[in-house]
Design an enzyme around this catalytic site. Structure first.
Site, PDB file in Angstrom:
ATOM      1  CB  CYS A   4      -0.912   0.003   1.217  1.00  7.98           C
ATOM      2  SG  CYS A   4      -1.778   1.587   1.415  1.00  7.98           S
ATOM      3  CB  CYS A   7       0.985   1.313   4.374  1.00 12.59           C
ATOM      4  SG  CYS A   7      -0.656   0.984   5.055  1.00 12.59           S
ATOM      5  CG  HIS A  46      -4.344  -0.287   5.034  1.00 15.26           C
ATOM      6  ND1 HIS A  46      -3.822   0.203   3.858  1.00 15.26           N
ATOM      7  CD2 HIS A  46      -5.369  -1.097   4.682  1.00 15.26           C
ATOM      8  CE1 HIS A  46      -4.498  -0.299   2.841  1.00 15.26           C
ATOM      9  NE2 HIS A  46      -5.444  -1.096   3.315  1.00 15.26           N
ATOM     10  CG  ASN A  86     -12.382  10.398  -4.630  1.00 14.80           C
ATOM     11  OD1 ASN A  86     -13.430  11.011  -4.776  1.00 14.80           O
ATOM     12  ND2 ASN A  86     -11.236  10.810  -5.143  1.00 14.80           N
ATOM     13  N   GLY A  92     -13.719   6.799  -8.215  1.00 19.13           N
ATOM     14  CA  GLY A  92     -12.365   6.894  -8.757  1.00 19.13           C
ATOM     15  C   GLY A  92     -11.282   6.750  -7.708  1.00 19.13           C
ATOM     16  CB  THR A  94      -6.329   5.580  -7.758  1.00 23.36           C
ATOM     17  OG1 THR A  94      -5.861   6.727  -7.048  1.00 23.36           O
ATOM     18  CG2 THR A  94      -7.145   6.011  -8.959  1.00 23.36           C
ATOM     19  CG  HIS A  99      -6.603   9.264   0.247  1.00 28.02           C
ATOM     20  ND1 HIS A  99      -6.768   7.934  -0.080  1.00 28.02           N
ATOM     21  CD2 HIS A  99      -6.889   9.965  -0.879  1.00 28.02           C
ATOM     22  CE1 HIS A  99      -7.124   7.830  -1.346  1.00 28.02           C
ATOM     23  NE2 HIS A  99      -7.213   9.049  -1.847  1.00 28.02           N
ATOM     24  CG  HIS A 101      -8.382  14.045  -2.461  1.00 25.96           C
ATOM     25  ND1 HIS A 101      -7.355  13.966  -3.355  1.00 25.96           N
ATOM     26  CD2 HIS A 101      -8.952  12.817  -2.447  1.00 25.96           C
ATOM     27  CE1 HIS A 101      -7.295  12.743  -3.877  1.00 25.96           C
ATOM     28  NE2 HIS A 101      -8.264  12.030  -3.333  1.00 25.96           N
TER      29      HIS A 101
HETATM   30  P1  AMP Z   1      -7.809   8.760  -4.939  1.00 24.71           P
HETATM   31  O1  AMP Z   1      -7.908   8.761  -6.429  1.00 24.71           O
HETATM   32  O2  AMP Z   1      -8.905   9.470  -4.219  1.00 24.71           O
HETATM   33  O3  AMP Z   1      -7.545   7.365  -4.402  1.00 24.71           O
HETATM   34  O4  AMP Z   1      -6.523   9.637  -4.618  1.00 24.71           O
HETATM   35  C1  AMP Z   1      -5.226   9.142  -4.661  1.00 24.71           C
HETATM   36  C2  AMP Z   1      -4.332  10.339  -4.802  1.00 24.71           C
HETATM   37  O5  AMP Z   1      -3.018   9.959  -4.413  1.00 24.71           O
HETATM   38  C3  AMP Z   1      -4.234  10.874  -6.224  1.00 24.71           C
HETATM   39  O6  AMP Z   1      -4.664  12.250  -6.242  1.00 24.71           O
HETATM   40  C4  AMP Z   1      -2.751  10.735  -6.554  1.00 24.71           C
HETATM   41  O7  AMP Z   1      -2.252  11.807  -7.335  1.00 24.71           O
HETATM   42  C5  AMP Z   1      -2.113  10.679  -5.195  1.00 24.71           C
HETATM   43  N1  AMP Z   1      -0.845   9.977  -5.107  1.00 24.71           N
HETATM   44  C6  AMP Z   1      -0.561   8.722  -5.552  1.00 24.71           C
HETATM   45  N2  AMP Z   1       0.708   8.405  -5.264  1.00 24.71           N
HETATM   46  C7  AMP Z   1       1.241   9.462  -4.594  1.00 24.71           C
HETATM   47  C8  AMP Z   1       2.518   9.738  -4.032  1.00 24.71           C
HETATM   48  N3  AMP Z   1       3.532   8.860  -4.087  1.00 24.71           N
HETATM   49  N4  AMP Z   1       2.709  10.940  -3.438  1.00 24.71           N
HETATM   50  C9  AMP Z   1       1.705  11.846  -3.384  1.00 24.71           C
HETATM   51  N5  AMP Z   1       0.477  11.628  -3.881  1.00 24.71           N
HETATM   52  C10 AMP Z   1       0.251  10.465  -4.503  1.00 24.71           C
HETATM   53 ZN    ZN Z   2      -2.315   1.521   3.577  1.00 25.18          ZN
END
Ligand code: AMP
Ligand code: ZN
Length: 112
Positions: A4, A7, A46, A86, A92, A94, A99, A101
């Site tokens: 993850c 994590c 997590h 999200n 969406g 990912t 987390h 935003h």
């Molecule tokens: P979500 O699509 O809501 O799951 O948001 C995941 C967010 O994590 C996206 O906006 C990505 O740009 C961000 N993200 C993914 N990897 C990293 C990373 N290594 N450092 C900072 N942000 C990241």
């Molecule tokens: Zn995690």
């Protein structure tokens, strides 16, 4: 949790542009910003979505929101900001680690 990315960031195994850290949350800059200021607030524990909240995790999220409210002006967000969490595929999500935003630094449009 293994593999993850959040994590790993929380454990310091992957670098991040941190703006705040305490024993239970980390706030860092999103690597692909969708606004002039785009931060992510990540609980170090997590879990994936609010469907997995229990009393302790809900209290943790409450503390995280209070921290964001207190520190947002210092992050350049004194004129307002948007919080987004999200949840799952249709939203969406990912990264399967809950987390928040934090978006701002400019006037934000409001689209689906
Ligand atoms: P979500 O699509 O809501 O799951 O948001 C995941 C967010 O994590 C996206 O906006 C990505 O740009 C961000 N993200 C993914 N990897 C990293 C990373 N290594 N450092 C900072 N942000 C990241
Ligand atoms: Zn995690």
């Amino acid at each position: 949790m293994e593999n993850c990315i959040f994590c790993k960031i929380a454990a310091g195994e992957i670098p991040s542009a941190k703006v705040y850290e305490d024993e239970e949350i980390l706030v860092f800059k999103d690597i692909n910003p969708l606004a002039k200021i785009h931060l992510l607030c990540v609980p170090k524990e997590h879990f994936r979505t609010v469907a997995e909240l229990d009393g302790e995790r809900a209290a943790l999220l409450g503390r995280a929101l209070r921290k964001i409210g207190a520190l947002a002006p210092a992050w350049g967000l004194g004129s307002g900001y948007r919080l987004v969490i999200n949840q799952g595929e249709n939203a969406g999500q990912t990264v399967p680690h809950l987390h928040i935003h934090i978006l701002g630094g400019e006037t934000l449009s409001w689209e689906k």
